[in-house]
Design a protein around this motif. Structure first.
Motif, PDB file in Angstrom:
ATOM      1  N   GLY A 195      -7.570  -2.967  14.393  1.00 14.92           N
ATOM      2  CA  GLY A 195      -8.680  -2.969  15.102  1.00 14.92           C
ATOM      3  C   GLY A 195      -9.896  -3.265  14.083  1.00 14.92           C
ATOM      4  O   GLY A 195      -9.765  -3.862  12.959  1.00 14.92           O
ATOM      5  N   SER A 196     -11.144  -3.326  14.173  1.00 12.48           N
ATOM      6  CA  SER A 196     -12.274  -3.543  13.744  1.00 12.48           C
ATOM      7  C   SER A 196     -12.440  -2.740  12.377  1.00 12.48           C
ATOM      8  O   SER A 196     -11.834  -1.521  12.660  1.00 12.48           O
ATOM      9  CB  SER A 196     -13.592  -3.445  14.427  1.00 12.48           C
ATOM     10  OG  SER A 196     -14.047  -2.333  14.839  1.00 12.48           O
ATOM     11  N   PRO A 197     -13.174  -2.997  11.467  1.00 10.24           N
ATOM     12  CA  PRO A 197     -13.559  -2.217  10.438  1.00 10.24           C
ATOM     13  C   PRO A 197     -14.128  -0.644  10.958  1.00 10.24           C
ATOM     14  O   PRO A 197     -13.947   0.308  10.427  1.00 10.24           O
ATOM     15  CB  PRO A 197     -14.519  -2.795   9.525  1.00 10.24           C
ATOM     16  CG  PRO A 197     -13.741  -4.223   9.576  1.00 10.24           C
ATOM     17  CD  PRO A 197     -13.742  -4.328  11.045  1.00 10.24           C
ATOM     18  N   TRP A 198     -15.228  -1.177  11.859  1.00 10.74           N
ATOM     19  CA  TRP A 198     -15.899   0.157  12.484  1.00 10.74           C
ATOM     20  C   TRP A 198     -15.050   1.142  13.129  1.00 10.74           C
ATOM     21  O   TRP A 198     -15.089   2.371  12.845  1.00 10.74           O
ATOM     22  CB  TRP A 198     -17.039  -0.303  13.467  1.00 10.74           C
ATOM     23  CG  TRP A 198     -17.534   0.797  14.408  1.00 10.74           C
ATOM     24  CD1 TRP A 198     -17.275   1.283  15.754  1.00 10.74           C
ATOM     25  CD2 TRP A 198     -18.432   1.780  13.684  1.00 10.74           C
ATOM     26  NE1 TRP A 198     -17.950   2.245  15.968  1.00 10.74           N
ATOM     27  CE2 TRP A 198     -18.658   2.497  14.933  1.00 10.74           C
ATOM     28  CE3 TRP A 198     -19.052   1.847  12.791  1.00 10.74           C
ATOM     29  CZ2 TRP A 198     -19.637   3.743  14.903  1.00 10.74           C
ATOM     30  CZ3 TRP A 198     -19.992   3.095  12.653  1.00 10.74           C
ATOM     31  CH2 TRP A 198     -20.214   3.782  13.723  1.00 10.74           C
ATOM     32  N   VAL A 234       0.840  -1.356  -0.098  1.00 15.58           N
ATOM     33  CA  VAL A 234       0.095  -0.061   0.036  1.00 15.58           C
ATOM     34  C   VAL A 234       0.856   1.173  -0.007  1.00 15.58           C
ATOM     35  O   VAL A 234       0.602   2.114  -0.843  1.00 15.58           O
ATOM     36  CB  VAL A 234      -0.889  -0.004   1.092  1.00 15.58           C
ATOM     37  CG1 VAL A 234      -1.729   1.406   1.277  1.00 15.58           C
ATOM     38  CG2 VAL A 234      -1.783  -1.179   1.113  1.00 15.58           C
ATOM     39  N   SER A 235       2.110   1.213   0.682  1.00 18.65           N
ATOM     40  CA  SER A 235       2.853   2.576   0.934  1.00 18.65           C
ATOM     41  C   SER A 235       3.343   2.835  -0.577  1.00 18.65           C
ATOM     42  O   SER A 235       3.747   3.842  -0.870  1.00 18.65           O
ATOM     43  CB  SER A 235       3.819   2.390   2.053  1.00 18.65           C
ATOM     44  OG  SER A 235       3.078   2.249   3.309  1.00 18.65           O
ATOM     45  N   ARG A 236       3.934   1.468  -1.281  1.00 21.77           N
ATOM     46  CA  ARG A 236       4.702   1.740  -2.247  1.00 21.77           C
ATOM     47  C   ARG A 236       3.739   2.353  -3.529  1.00 21.77           C
ATOM     48  O   ARG A 236       3.933   3.135  -4.174  1.00 21.77           O
ATOM     49  CB  ARG A 236       5.243   0.453  -2.782  1.00 21.77           C
ATOM     50  CG  ARG A 236       6.316  -0.321  -1.778  1.00 21.77           C
ATOM     51  CD  ARG A 236       7.703   0.465  -1.994  1.00 21.77           C
ATOM     52  NE  ARG A 236       8.825   0.170  -0.973  1.00 21.77           N
ATOM     53  CZ  ARG A 236       9.208  -1.168  -1.049  1.00 21.77           C
ATOM     54  NH1 ARG A 236       9.282  -2.021  -2.198  1.00 21.77           N
ATOM     55  NH2 ARG A 236      10.058  -1.711  -0.318  1.00 21.77           N
ATOM     56  N   SER A 237       2.425   1.783  -3.313  1.00 18.38           N
ATOM     57  CA  SER A 237       1.406   2.058  -4.203  1.00 18.38           C
ATOM     58  C   SER A 237       0.792   3.629  -4.198  1.00 18.38           C
ATOM     59  O   SER A 237       0.707   4.420  -5.116  1.00 18.38           O
ATOM     60  CB  SER A 237       0.172   1.138  -4.117  1.00 18.38           C
ATOM     61  OG  SER A 237       0.545  -0.158  -4.527  1.00 18.38           O
ATOM     62  N   GLN A 238       1.013   4.229  -2.924  1.00 22.16           N
ATOM     63  CA  GLN A 238       0.661   5.470  -2.840  1.00 22.16           C
ATOM     64  C   GLN A 238       1.697   6.265  -3.321  1.00 22.16           C
ATOM     65  O   GLN A 238       1.166   7.583  -3.867  1.00 22.16           O
ATOM     66  CB  GLN A 238       0.545   5.761  -1.203  1.00 22.16           C
ATOM     67  CG  GLN A 238       0.077   7.092  -0.869  1.00 22.16           C
ATOM     68  CD  GLN A 238      -0.061   7.315   0.571  1.00 22.16           C
ATOM     69  OE1 GLN A 238       0.491   6.538   1.500  1.00 22.16           O
ATOM     70  NE2 GLN A 238      -0.464   8.507   0.969  1.00 22.16           N
ATOM     71  N   ARG A 277       5.626   6.369   9.937  1.00 22.08           N
ATOM     72  CA  ARG A 277       4.763   6.128  11.067  1.00 22.08           C
ATOM     73  C   ARG A 277       4.275   4.502  11.284  1.00 22.08           C
ATOM     74  O   ARG A 277       4.214   3.929  12.414  1.00 22.08           O
ATOM     75  CB  ARG A 277       3.393   6.815  10.808  1.00 22.08           C
ATOM     76  CG  ARG A 277       2.262   6.740  12.307  1.00 22.08           C
ATOM     77  CD  ARG A 277       1.215   7.452  11.763  1.00 22.08           C
ATOM     78  NE  ARG A 277       0.161   7.311  12.753  1.00 22.08           N
ATOM     79  CZ  ARG A 277      -1.221   7.803  12.750  1.00 22.08           C
ATOM     80  NH1 ARG A 277      -1.429   8.516  11.742  1.00 22.08           N
ATOM     81  NH2 ARG A 277      -1.850   7.601  13.707  1.00 22.08           N
ATOM     82  N   PHE A 278       3.829   3.842  10.068  1.00 21.79           N
ATOM     83  CA  PHE A 278       3.359   2.558  10.260  1.00 21.79           C
ATOM     84  C   PHE A 278       4.427   1.402   9.981  1.00 21.79           C
ATOM     85  O   PHE A 278       4.049   0.313   9.787  1.00 21.79           O
ATOM     86  CB  PHE A 278       2.266   2.312   9.160  1.00 21.79           C
ATOM     87  CG  PHE A 278       0.960   3.239   9.618  1.00 21.79           C
ATOM     88  CD1 PHE A 278       0.238   2.578  10.590  1.00 21.79           C
ATOM     89  CD2 PHE A 278       0.855   4.327   9.090  1.00 21.79           C
ATOM     90  CE1 PHE A 278      -0.858   3.356  11.107  1.00 21.79           C
ATOM     91  CE2 PHE A 278      -0.423   5.103   9.414  1.00 21.79           C
ATOM     92  CZ  PHE A 278      -1.284   4.694  10.447  1.00 21.79           C
ATOM     93  N   GLU A 279       5.903   1.862   9.820  1.00 19.95           N
ATOM     94  CA  GLU A 279       6.969   1.012   9.586  1.00 19.95           C
ATOM     95  C   GLU A 279       6.893   0.187   8.397  1.00 19.95           C
ATOM     96  O   GLU A 279       6.754  -1.235   8.483  1.00 19.95           O
ATOM     97  CB  GLU A 279       7.164   0.126  10.900  1.00 19.95           C
ATOM     98  CG  GLU A 279       7.488   1.021  11.951  1.00 19.95           C
ATOM     99  CD  GLU A 279       7.664   0.201  13.193  1.00 19.95           C
ATOM    100  OE1 GLU A 279       7.351  -0.971  13.400  1.00 19.95           O
ATOM    101  OE2 GLU A 279       8.240   0.685  14.340  1.00 19.95           O
ATOM    102  N   GLU A 334      -3.976   0.002   7.829  1.00 22.82           N
ATOM    103  CA  GLU A 334      -4.229  -0.429   9.113  1.00 22.82           C
ATOM    104  C   GLU A 334      -5.072  -1.681   9.264  1.00 22.82           C
ATOM    105  O   GLU A 334      -4.916  -2.485   9.947  1.00 22.82           O
ATOM    106  CB  GLU A 334      -5.052   0.825   9.879  1.00 22.82           C
ATOM    107  CG  GLU A 334      -4.339   1.842  10.300  1.00 22.82           C
ATOM    108  CD  GLU A 334      -5.150   2.775  11.042  1.00 22.82           C
ATOM    109  OE1 GLU A 334      -6.459   2.836  11.156  1.00 22.82           O
ATOM    110  OE2 GLU A 334      -4.368   3.369  11.784  1.00 22.82           O
ATOM    111  N   ALA A 335      -5.785  -1.742   7.838  1.00 25.20           N
ATOM    112  CA  ALA A 335      -6.492  -2.968   7.843  1.00 25.20           C
ATOM    113  C   ALA A 335      -5.653  -4.217   7.841  1.00 25.20           C
ATOM    114  O   ALA A 335      -5.779  -5.351   8.242  1.00 25.20           O
ATOM    115  CB  ALA A 335      -7.492  -2.874   6.484  1.00 25.20           C
TER     116      ALA A 335
END
Length: 339
Positions: free
Chosen positions: A180-183, A123-127, A307-309, A174-175
């Protein structure tokens, strides 16, 4: 405040309509020279870091000022000066949003399948392929090149970038990390988006535009003075960070160059093809879309990755290289769409 009265500026072109009357276009040399000061300031920041005048602590302070204070003032003023009819083009918004999501999704799939990267890292590379340095480079460059006609596409591009691409990237990371949950993830994303300074400035500008109120001259001058400092401060800090990242980073070309090529070449070409060939939008919107897509990789991609390593070092190097190469590719994009 007073309400707008008398003649109003002609709104920007809308889909399906004819092009509005516009002032004569500046000569090609002037168009190409528009971007020169911005990249020169980046070079000055890099030179200052090379001389040991600033550190990454300075970058954090300068970025906080530019991101939280100066840039929202710039956005608020630009938006408040245009009628709401000129601030929205549903077809342009849909095209830019779908393009951004499609490029992000295809990048994730490729990095997962071909490189075997963990989902958050992919995801980070794609961003990197879609997350451009629009605030500190794109907005001032579009204003310099297109004038007040850029207000409408700037608003839409800011919404696509800050309210869609950035929150979506964070949510996917994060997912993938089991955050955490999707909510709960959705709640954090909504909260973060609503208190984003750019979203607040967009909402404030829309409110002023819808109400027809004109900012008092002292307030307008204050916002102009404050907002004008966003680009110099932000890109000077980027130059400092670029040099420090490059000096401490490992140039992994097989990882870095696809990110750079994807952002500087693939994204603008896809944007031009969709807007000009498939949708046949007015040239104003085609120019704005390509200029939005042609900016180098944004520093916030590195900040999120750090931040998310999720493997931030190649991203930092890609930011450095894409920013340096954009000094050539961005003027070329201006020349190409001006033809």
């Amino acid at each position: 405040m007073r309400r707008r009265g008398g003649a109003r500026r002609a709104p920007a072109a809308k889909e399906g309509g004819g092009a509005p009357s516009r002032p004569p276009a500046p000569p090609q040399r002037e168009k190409l020279a528009v971007s020169t000061p911005f990249f020169a300031v980046i070079g000055l920041g890099a030179f200052s870091a090379w001389r040991g005048m600033f550190s990454l602590d300075t970058v954090r302070v300068l970025n906080a000022y530019a991101f939280l204070i100066a840039a929202p003032a710039m956005v608020l003023r630009v938006m408040s000066r245009e009628p709401v009819a000129a601030l929205w083009n549903g077809l342009f918004f849909a095209a830019m949003a779908l393009l951004g999501v499609a490029v992000l999704a295809c990048g994730i799939l490729l990095f997962r399948r071909l490189a075997g990267l963990p989902f958050p890292t992919a995801v980070s590379r794609s961003q990197c392929l879609v997350g451009g340095n629009f605030t500190f480079l794109g907005v001032p460059l579009m204003l310099a090149f297109m004038g007040d006609r850029a207000a409408a596409p700037i608003v839409i591009a800011l919404i696509v970038d800050t309210a869609l691409i950035v929150p979506l990237s964070i949510g996917l990371i994060e997912a993938g990390r089991g955050g955490g949950s999707p909510w709960r993830i959705g709640l954090r994303l909504v909260r973060g988006t609503l208190v984003n300074p750019f979203m607040l400035s967009i909402l404030g500008g829309l409110a002023l535009s819808l109400s027809g109120l004109v900012l008092p001259e002292p307030v307008d001058r204050f916002l102009l003075f404050l907002g004008s400092s966003a680009a110099p401060v932000g890109i000077f800090a980027l130059g400092i960070a670029a040099f420090l990242w490059a000096r401490s980073g490992d140039l992994q070309w097989r990882i870095v160059m696809p990110l750079v090529a994807g952002k500087l070449i693939l994204h603008p070409l896809l944007t031009w093809f969709v807007l000009a060939v498939l949708l046949r939008l007015d040239p104003l919107w085609v120019q704005a879309g390509v200029l939005y897509a042609a900016v180098p990789i944004a520093a916030n991609v590195f900040i999120i990755s750090e931040r998310f390593e999720t493997g931030s070092r190649p991203i930092a190097v890609a930011i450095v290289i894409s920013t340096a190469l954009a000094a050539l590719t961005y003027p070329f994009a201006i020349w190409a769409i001006s033809g």
